[in-house]
Design an enzyme around this catalytic site. Sequence first.
Site, mmCIF file in Angstrom:
data_model
loop_
_atom_site.group_PDB
_atom_site.id
_atom_site.type_symbol
_atom_site.label_atom_id
_atom_site.label_comp_id
_atom_site.label_asym_id
_atom_site.label_seq_id
_atom_site.Cartn_x
_atom_site.Cartn_y
_atom_site.Cartn_z
ATOM 1 N N GLU A 167 0.783 -1.237 0.000
ATOM 2 C CA GLU A 167 0.000 0.000 0.000
ATOM 3 C C GLU A 167 0.819 1.295 0.000
ATOM 4 O O GLU A 167 0.503 2.225 0.735
ATOM 5 C CB GLU A 167 -0.942 0.014 1.219
ATOM 6 C CG GLU A 167 -1.883 -1.162 1.238
ATOM 7 C CD GLU A 167 -2.734 -1.231 2.511
ATOM 8 O OE1 GLU A 167 -3.920 -1.525 2.383
ATOM 9 O OE2 GLU A 167 -2.206 -1.013 3.610
HETATM 10 C C1 TNX Z 1 -4.511 -3.890 4.819
HETATM 11 S S1 TNX Z 1 -3.000 -6.292 4.395
HETATM 12 C C2 TNX Z 1 -3.225 -3.699 5.311
HETATM 13 C C3 TNX Z 1 -3.054 -3.282 6.714
HETATM 14 C C4 TNX Z 1 -4.355 -3.057 7.406
HETATM 15 C C5 TNX Z 1 -5.348 -4.122 7.020
HETATM 16 C C6 TNX Z 1 -6.647 -4.010 7.735
HETATM 17 C C7 TNX Z 1 -1.844 -5.317 4.309
HETATM 18 C C8 TNX Z 1 -0.592 -5.828 3.830
HETATM 19 N N1 TNX Z 1 -2.082 -4.046 4.649
HETATM 20 O O1 TNX Z 1 -2.251 -2.128 6.763
HETATM 21 O O2 TNX Z 1 -4.131 -3.074 8.766
HETATM 22 O O3 TNX Z 1 -5.574 -4.052 5.634
HETATM 23 O O4 TNX Z 1 -7.483 -5.101 7.472
#
Ligand code: TNX
Length: 525
Positions: free
Chosen positions: A323
Amino acid sequence: MGRGLVLAAVAGLVRTALAAGTGVLTRPEQARRELTIADVLPAPVSADPVDGVRFTVPAGVRIVTTADPEATRVGAYVADLLHGASPEPGDRRPAGAIALLLRPGYADEEYTLEVDADGVTIRASGGAGLSWGVQTLRQLLPPTGPAVLPGVYVTDRPRFAYRGVMLDVARHFFDVATVKRLVDLATMYKVNHLHLHLSDDQGWRIAIDSWPLLTSVGGRTQVGGGAGGYYTADDYRQIVAYAQERFMTVVPEVDVPGHTNAALLAYPELAYDGVVPRQYTGTRVGWSALCPGRELTAKFLTDVLGEIAAMTPGPYLHIGGDEALTMPAGDYAALVRQAQEIVAAQGKTPIGWHELAGAPLAAGTVLQYWGITPWARDVMAAVRAGHRLILSPADRTYLDQRHEFWRGPGRTWAGPVNAQRAYGWDPATYLAGVPESAILGLEAPLWTENVSTVDQIDHQTFPRLAAIAELGWSPSSTHDWRLFRHRLGAQAPRWEALGVRFARVDEVPWVTVEAPASAVASRPD
Ligand code: TNX
């Protein structure tokens, strides 16, 4: 068909539906029976019960182990568990004793367990196998009361080498004791990796000598604005040592280049614009970024990853990589490539969330898939190029998701994830173009935006971690939800005895401990 026949047919359908486990069977079942190998979770590869044979473990039972430090350590654990005598060295089982014997010819983590009228023998080629044999033994013991074991011969080994649980200690900080508790509960189910998500926008949780402000400035809050916290090097070593004693490997993650607001708060010169950001206590994701291509960024990555590598005996360092939504693709690629090179130069294997597959990968980098689609083009290409995967599909393994859509705490974006959903998929056929041989294993991550107490950890983690653990350990031939839900239900008295506040979801026929009839009668259905 006459009316009576129609009614009978409908009743039959209803009965079938109930037996198939549609979630209607909520009446507690009594635990007045003896445990059998069918209660063991994860299900072993093969188990032959020996009918009519039992071994009652006497107080102060003799414990004999091969003269080897690891075997002796497992022996001490058994002594503690069963109030046995201190382990003594030996190569055979004396009458009435428990023996933990190292023997050649067993695969890594493989063991055999034999309970006959005269004692218990566990054989393996190393401490991990002995230890998993002991966990099986533990599940054959009644959760409370006299220690009577059923006669059985078990041969067992894991399907996947990596069976993990993740705790996000960045969104909410959890102390060392809480982490140790999770280690204990997870190793009951033969989970052998603990992934710690040590940094995120809301907090930096591991002391780095060469960049002290990461924790003194970056560790001071958490989601919702609490005090936050961090692990000193000594805290971290304690966690690692505790896990290692239980044959669990710690996988530390510092998440870069996104999810870095806490680091940028401590060292704004690492940001694109060099401006001091605000402390962040919310739950949005995807907006922070480390600036690549600078000498200072390279020094930061080298120092941080170097210090963590030095404190971590396990083979993996997780570099995050998820992300980073505000970064140009080229910048992202440059930074994660550099991070992988630094990890490799430390002699460790990099792990990254699957977005890394869009960037150049170092040889050996492991990808952790957290998507919710059964195909992912970049990931498939990486697998074709020889990279291995840890599967954490969010709609199957995410412990932060709600158990049920319409009630309970937890998030919903990938859910609900009930126990049947967590259990009802085959890792080997889940992702298009990803054969079983490319799968290093599975992991159930617990993100903690909505989790701040031990009870909440328990509620999100159980029973679902047990489902993921079984997929990670047991052969696919053993997978059957209708049987599994009963094995899950049989864990309830164990969790109760340990004070685990698991989610009493309706889909599982929870076994209740023997209680006075009045207490049972007054329980709500
Ligand atoms: C996505 S899954 C994220 C996290 C969040 C989560 C909440 C991932 C690699 N990144 O930063 O905490 O969703 O469900």
